[in-house]
Design a protein around this motif. Sequence first.
Motif, PDB file in Angstrom:
ATOM      1  N   LEU A 125       0.841  -1.193   0.000  1.00  0.00           N
ATOM      2  CA  LEU A 125       0.000   0.000   0.000  1.00  0.00           C
ATOM      3  C   LEU A 125       0.874   1.240   0.000  1.00  0.00           C
ATOM      4  N   PRO A 126       0.426   2.304  -0.647  1.00  0.00           N
ATOM      5  CA  PRO A 126       1.193   3.539  -0.661  1.00  0.00           C
ATOM      6  C   PRO A 126       1.356   4.092   0.750  1.00  0.00           C
ATOM      7  N   PRO A 127       2.371   4.952   0.956  1.00  0.00           N
ATOM      8  CA  PRO A 127       2.565   5.557   2.272  1.00  0.00           C
ATOM      9  C   PRO A 127       1.302   6.254   2.738  1.00  0.00           C
ATOM     10  N   GLY A 128       0.891   5.998   3.980  1.00  0.00           N
ATOM     11  CA  GLY A 128      -0.284   6.632   4.551  1.00  0.00           C
ATOM     12  C   GLY A 128      -1.547   5.826   4.417  1.00  0.00           C
ATOM     13  N   ALA A 129      -1.514   4.746   3.619  1.00  0.00           N
ATOM     14  CA  ALA A 129      -2.713   3.926   3.459  1.00  0.00           C
ATOM     15  C   ALA A 129      -2.928   3.093   4.704  1.00  0.00           C
ATOM     16  N   ARG A 130      -4.192   2.965   5.104  1.00  0.00           N
ATOM     17  CA  ARG A 130      -4.530   2.225   6.310  1.00  0.00           C
ATOM     18  C   ARG A 130      -4.526   0.727   6.031  1.00  0.00           C
ATOM     19  N   PRO A 131      -3.903  -0.097   6.897  1.00  0.00           N
ATOM     20  CA  PRO A 131      -3.971  -1.539   6.704  1.00  0.00           C
ATOM     21  C   PRO A 131      -5.416  -2.008   6.677  1.00  0.00           C
ATOM     22  N   ILE A 132      -5.663  -3.050   5.914  1.00  0.00           N
ATOM     23  CA  ILE A 132      -7.017  -3.558   5.730  1.00  0.00           C
ATOM     24  C   ILE A 132      -7.353  -4.560   6.810  1.00  0.00           C
ATOM     25  N   GLY A 133      -8.572  -4.451   7.349  1.00  0.00           N
ATOM     26  CA  GLY A 133      -8.991  -5.326   8.438  1.00  0.00           C
ATOM     27  C   GLY A 133      -9.600  -6.618   7.954  1.00  0.00           C
ATOM     28  N   GLY A 134     -10.537  -7.157   8.729  1.00  0.00           N
ATOM     29  CA  GLY A 134     -11.140  -8.440   8.416  1.00  0.00           C
ATOM     30  C   GLY A 134     -12.130  -8.346   7.278  1.00  0.00           C
TER      31      GLY A 134
ATOM     32  N   ILE B   7     -13.692  -1.378   4.431  1.00  0.00           N
ATOM     33  CA  ILE B   7     -12.502  -1.107   3.630  1.00  0.00           C
ATOM     34  C   ILE B   7     -12.017  -2.381   2.955  1.00  0.00           C
ATOM     35  N   ALA B   8     -12.082  -3.501   3.668  1.00  0.00           N
ATOM     36  CA  ALA B   8     -11.691  -4.776   3.066  1.00  0.00           C
ATOM     37  C   ALA B   8     -12.615  -5.128   1.905  1.00  0.00           C
ATOM     38  N   LYS B   9     -13.907  -4.866   2.084  1.00  0.00           N
ATOM     39  CA  LYS B   9     -14.852  -5.129   0.999  1.00  0.00           C
ATOM     40  C   LYS B   9     -14.587  -4.194  -0.178  1.00  0.00           C
ATOM     41  N   GLY B  10     -14.218  -2.948   0.132  1.00  0.00           N
ATOM     42  CA  GLY B  10     -13.889  -2.013  -0.932  1.00  0.00           C
ATOM     43  C   GLY B  10     -12.648  -2.432  -1.691  1.00  0.00           C
ATOM     44  N   GLU B  11     -11.676  -2.982  -0.965  1.00  0.00           N
ATOM     45  CA  GLU B  11     -10.454  -3.458  -1.619  1.00  0.00           C
ATOM     46  C   GLU B  11     -10.760  -4.616  -2.553  1.00  0.00           C
ATOM     47  N   ALA B  12     -11.682  -5.480  -2.131  1.00  0.00           N
ATOM     48  CA  ALA B  12     -12.092  -6.596  -2.991  1.00  0.00           C
ATOM     49  C   ALA B  12     -12.809  -6.069  -4.234  1.00  0.00           C
ATOM     50  N   LEU B  13     -13.669  -5.065  -4.054  1.00  0.00           N
ATOM     51  CA  LEU B  13     -14.363  -4.475  -5.197  1.00  0.00           C
ATOM     52  C   LEU B  13     -13.388  -3.819  -6.159  1.00  0.00           C
TER      53      LEU B  13
END
Length: 289
Positions: free
Chosen positions: A168-177, A182-188
């Motif tokens: 992830l770029p600097p400053g991006a929040r780690p993705i949770g469960g 946010i995790a669902k958004g990453e999957a999308l």
Amino acid sequence: MNKRQTRSFAVISTAIATVVFLGLTVDSHRQFPKLTNAETITPEVTRGKDVWHAKNCINCHTLFGEGAYYAPDLTKISQLRGAPYLTAFLKDPGRFYDEQRHRRLMPNQNLSDEEIAALIAFFDWVANVDNQGWPPRPILVTGSSIPGTDLTLAQQDASGPGKADAALPPGARPIGGAEDPIAKGEALFRTASPACNACHSIAPGVNLAGPTLAGLASRAEQTMASADYKGSADSIEAYIRESIVSPSTYLHPGDMYSAGGTSFMPNTYAQSLTDEQLDQLVAYLATFK
């Protein structure tokens, strides 16, 4: 078994295998018209196929994973890029890639408007062929590494939801469960149609068909504060959502991303994604500070 029984077994087995093979062959041919959308093969599609062969596109590209591997597979290119982008790209590939920066150069084939339209029609037909999921994913040819990691963009793309936190770029929040929006958004980001990561990198400085999304949240604030911004967003989240559902509201600088005041980004996400899915995708993209 004695010799007679062995001979009989071999003959019967061969006969059964032959019948099964012939049955599968007949069944395959029965399905070909539907699988290949034969009814949509228009004269323009045929003309596009002729352009594809005349320009020897297969010397660099692949269709259905077959061909040369110097350049990307184009099986789903019309769905991933869209007609406006393809039209601009085929008119002048040098606006999008150059040999010094990308270590490869798409030659300008000097295609006429009619040839370009026909080629795009051919790509549309190819994209809608039921290819049983092959190739399994678009073939990426970039070898650019992600700053601060040992991953290439291709490895990043194949890492799967929730496994690319290190990239992830600097400053991006780690993705949770899995239940984290946010995790669902990453999957999308990887599975929407067309997939966002088909055009956008999340690595700083790595621009693909669309600009990198690294630092998106910071750029959103700067854009909304600029005199050039004519949209209605009043927050980072609202700006990102506006950029997804109405991409031509603000055009990213650079003529490789738009033409004639229209963004090359598809404007269909408002229809293909639900409000909840849009919220999830926005939540994920807003983490790129």
